[in-house]
Design a protein around this motif. Structure first.
Motif, mmCIF file in Angstrom:
data_model
loop_
_atom_site.group_PDB
_atom_site.id
_atom_site.type_symbol
_atom_site.label_atom_id
_atom_site.label_comp_id
_atom_site.label_asym_id
_atom_site.label_seq_id
_atom_site.Cartn_x
_atom_site.Cartn_y
_atom_site.Cartn_z
ATOM 1 N N TRP A 18 0.814 -1.216 0.000
ATOM 2 C CA TRP A 18 0.000 0.000 0.000
ATOM 3 C C TRP A 18 0.850 1.270 0.000
ATOM 4 C CZ3 TRP A 18 -3.348 -2.340 4.455
ATOM 5 C CH2 TRP A 18 -4.338 -3.162 3.904
ATOM 6 N N ASP A 31 1.096 3.968 -9.412
ATOM 7 C CA ASP A 31 0.358 5.171 -9.798
ATOM 8 C C ASP A 31 1.233 6.123 -10.606
ATOM 9 O OD1 ASP A 31 -1.832 4.186 -8.495
ATOM 10 O OD2 ASP A 31 -1.651 5.476 -6.736
ATOM 11 N N ARG A 58 -4.858 11.060 -8.221
ATOM 12 C CA ARG A 58 -4.826 10.736 -6.792
ATOM 13 C C ARG A 58 -5.921 9.738 -6.437
ATOM 14 N NH1 ARG A 58 -6.962 12.567 -1.878
ATOM 15 N NH2 ARG A 58 -5.449 12.679 -0.165
ATOM 16 N N ARG A 59 -5.564 8.768 -5.640
ATOM 17 C CA ARG A 59 -6.534 7.761 -5.226
ATOM 18 C C ARG A 59 -7.622 8.367 -4.354
ATOM 19 N NH1 ARG A 59 -5.318 2.375 -5.938
ATOM 20 N NH2 ARG A 59 -3.438 2.156 -7.203
ATOM 21 N N ARG A 60 -8.788 7.751 -4.433
ATOM 22 C CA ARG A 60 -9.939 8.276 -3.704
ATOM 23 C C ARG A 60 -9.814 8.042 -2.210
ATOM 24 N NH1 ARG A 60 -15.434 6.873 -2.433
ATOM 25 N NH2 ARG A 60 -15.135 4.712 -3.082
ATOM 26 N N THR A 61 -10.053 9.076 -1.455
ATOM 27 C CA THR A 61 -10.100 8.966 -0.006
ATOM 28 C C THR A 61 -11.470 9.422 0.476
ATOM 29 O OG1 THR A 61 -9.208 11.191 0.313
ATOM 30 C CG2 THR A 61 -7.620 9.376 0.267
ATOM 31 N N ALA A 118 -11.106 0.591 4.437
ATOM 32 C CA ALA A 118 -10.147 1.628 4.066
ATOM 33 C C ALA A 118 -8.931 1.533 4.985
ATOM 34 C CB ALA A 118 -10.782 3.018 4.174
ATOM 35 N N LEU A 178 -5.304 3.942 6.413
ATOM 36 C CA LEU A 178 -4.601 5.215 6.477
ATOM 37 C C LEU A 178 -3.282 5.003 7.181
ATOM 38 C CD1 LEU A 178 -4.960 6.693 9.626
ATOM 39 C CD2 LEU A 178 -7.313 6.399 8.866
ATOM 40 N N ASP A 199 -8.518 11.334 6.497
ATOM 41 C CA ASP A 199 -8.693 10.792 5.148
ATOM 42 C C ASP A 199 -8.192 9.361 5.125
ATOM 43 O OD1 ASP A 199 -9.742 13.044 3.760
ATOM 44 O OD2 ASP A 199 -7.763 13.973 3.844
ATOM 45 N N TYR A 205 -7.813 5.818 2.627
ATOM 46 C CA TYR A 205 -7.836 5.313 1.256
ATOM 47 C C TYR A 205 -8.833 4.157 1.155
ATOM 48 C CZ TYR A 205 -3.643 8.042 0.325
ATOM 49 O OH TYR A 205 -2.755 9.062 0.177
ATOM 50 N N GLU A 210 -13.152 0.122 -4.375
ATOM 51 C CA GLU A 210 -13.529 1.163 -5.342
ATOM 52 C C GLU A 210 -14.622 0.629 -6.261
ATOM 53 O OE1 GLU A 210 -10.566 4.108 -6.738
ATOM 54 O OE2 GLU A 210 -9.173 2.533 -6.301
#
Length: 370
Positions: free
Chosen positions: A282, A290, A297-300, A346, A348, A364, A366, A370
Motif C-alpha cells: 500500500w 500510480d 490521486r486515489r480516492r479517499t 479503508a 490510512l 482521510d 484510502y 472502489e
C-alpha cells in the motif's frame, strides 16, 4: 558461507524511502487496447468526441409526429389525418420534421381515416441530437480508471480502441511465502497491472538473483526473504544485481521491507508475512504503480474517528478502518490480523512524527473497495 543480510541500526522514514524509490520514475508510454481489455486500467490521453447522437433518435416504438400538429387532439376530439403516420422503432432516426413519438394506443388506424387521440410535447419519446454528449467530450479523463460505464460512451462514439497505461509488474516469490505472493499478485491484478509471476528455485541469494529479470517489466517485486534470518537472502540478492536504496523502513507492520533498483527498474522487497507485505504494498508499491500509470490521486473518504488512535513516535503505522454510521471505526493499528484485513473498508497511515488522532478527529482514509 554467505553472510547474513542485516538491517541498519536506524530505520529509514517511510517518506524518505518512498521519495528515493520514486526519484526519476516517469510514466510509461501509453498503448492502444481494444475496449474489452481496458476496464480497470488507467486512461491515457483521449481524443475529443463528436456530438452524439448526430440526429434526433426515437427511444420508444410508436408513431412519429410534430407536436405542434397535435394541439387539441384527444379521445373526445380526435384529430383526423390525411395519410398514415410514420412508424418508428426505438433507436431509429426520427423522420424529418418530427419531434415526438406517440404510442400505438394514441393513434386509431382502424377506420378509413387515421385519427390521433392525444397531444404530445416536443421531445416526447425522443432523444435529442447532442443530448448524450456534446462535441469535445471525453470518454474518461486521463489518469482516471476506466470503468465499464465509460465504455458505453466509447462504443456509442464508434471507438474500438482507446489509449491506456498498464504497468508491467514482475513478482518474484521467494519459496515459503506462496500465500503472500498470491495475495500480492491478486492485489496487482485488481490494479490491472500486466503481471508475470515466478518463483525462485530456492531461498538462497544466487537462486533469487537468477529470477530478478527486469528486461520485460516496469516494476519488480520480491515477496519474502526480506528479514535477517539465516534463510533470508532477498536483499542480498538485490544488492548483487543492482542497488539497495533502503532496507529497514520505519513502517509498522513492514519494517524489513526494502527498496532498490536494478538498472532503471525500481524494486520493492516485501516481507513474507501477509500483513507486512500489504503494508509495504500500500505505502510503497502502489504509489509507484500510480506514478508509472500517471494515475490521478486515489480516492479517499474523510470521516471522523469513533475513538482515538494512539501511535508510536518514529514509526509510520498502518491503520485499518471500517465505516459505521458516518464515522471511521478502527479495526487495527500496526498489528493487522487477517480478520481485520478481511473486514477493512479503508486504510490510512499515521506518520512517524505523530502520536495519533483524538476521537472525533476527521481523517482521510484510502478506500479499499472502489
Amino acid at each position: 558461507m554467505t553472510s547474513l543480510q542485516r538491517l541498519p541500526t536506524s530505520l529509514t522514514p517511510l517518506d524518505a524511502a518512498l521519495a528515493v524509490l520514486l526519484d526519476d520514475v516517469e510514466p510509461i508510454a501509453p498503448v492502444e487496447a481494444v475496449l474489452a481489455e481496458t476496464v480497470g486500467c488507467t486512461a491515457a490521453e483521449m481524443p475529443p468526441l463528436p456530438v452524439h447522437p448526430l440526429r434526433d433518435i426515437a427511444v420508444v416504438d410508436g408513431y412519429a409526429f410534430s407536436a405542434r400538429d397535435l394541439v387539441g387532439a384527444s379521445s373526445y376530439s380526435p384529430l383526423p389525418l390525411l395519410a398514415a403516420p410514420a412508424w418508428v422503432e426505438a433507436g431509429e432516426v426520427m423522420p424529418h420534421g418530427c419531434d415526438c413519438v406517440l404510442d400505438a394506443d394514441s393513434v386509431d388506424i382502424s377506420g378509413p381515416m387515421p385519427q390521433v387521440l392525444a397531444e404530445a410535447i416536443p421531445g416526447q419519446g425522443v432523444r435529442r441530437a447532442g443530448s448524450e454528449f456534446a462535441a469535445g467530450s471525453l470518454v474518461v479523463r486521463a489518469g482516471q480508471r476506466v470503468l465499464p460505464r465509460h465504455l458505453v460512451m466509447a462504443r456509442a462514439a464508434g471507438l474500438e480502441r482507446i489509449k491506456i497505461r498498464r504497468p508491467r509488474l514482475r513478482i518474484v516469490n521467494v519459496p515459503g511465502g506462496s500465500a503472500t505472493a498470491a495475495l500480492i499478485a491478486e492485489s496487482a491484478r485488481a490494479e490491472s497491472a500486466d503481471i508475470i509471476h515466478v518463483t525462485a528455485a530456492s531461498r538462497d541469494a544466487v537462486s533469487i538473483g537468477a529470477a530478478l529479470d527486469t528486461g520485460a517489466c516496469d516494476l519488480l517485486l520480491i515477496v519474502g526473504g526480506s528479514g535477517v534470518g539465516r534463510t533470508d537472502a532477498a536483499v542480498t540478492a538485490l544488492a548483487a544485481r543492482g542497488a539497495v536504496l533502503a532496507h529497514g523502513i520505519a513502517l509498522q507492520p513492514g519494517r524489513t521491507a526494502a527498496v532498490g533498483r536494478i538498472g532503471k527498474t525500481p524494486v520493492v522487497v516485501l516481507p513474507g508475512a501477509p500483513d507486512q507485505a500489504l503494508a509495504a504494498w500500500w505505502t510503497l508499491a502502489l504509489p509507484l504503480l500510480d506514478r508509472l500509470a500517471a494515475r490521478a490521486r486515489r480516492r479517499t473518504v474523510n470521516l471522523p474517528l469513533a475513538r482515538k488512535i494512539a501511535s508510536q513516535i518514529g514509526l509510520a503505522e498502518i491503520v485499518l478502518v471500517e465505516r459505521n454510521e458516518d464515522m471511521w471505526n478502527t479495526l487495527a493499528v500496526g498489528d493487522l490480523s487477517l480478520d481485520a484485513i478481511g473486514r477493512a473498508e479503508a486504510w490510512l497511515v499515521v506518520s512517524g512524527g505523530s502520536e495519533g488522532f483524538a476521537a472525533g478527529s476527521t481523517v482521510d482514509a484510502y478506500v479499499l473497495r472502489e
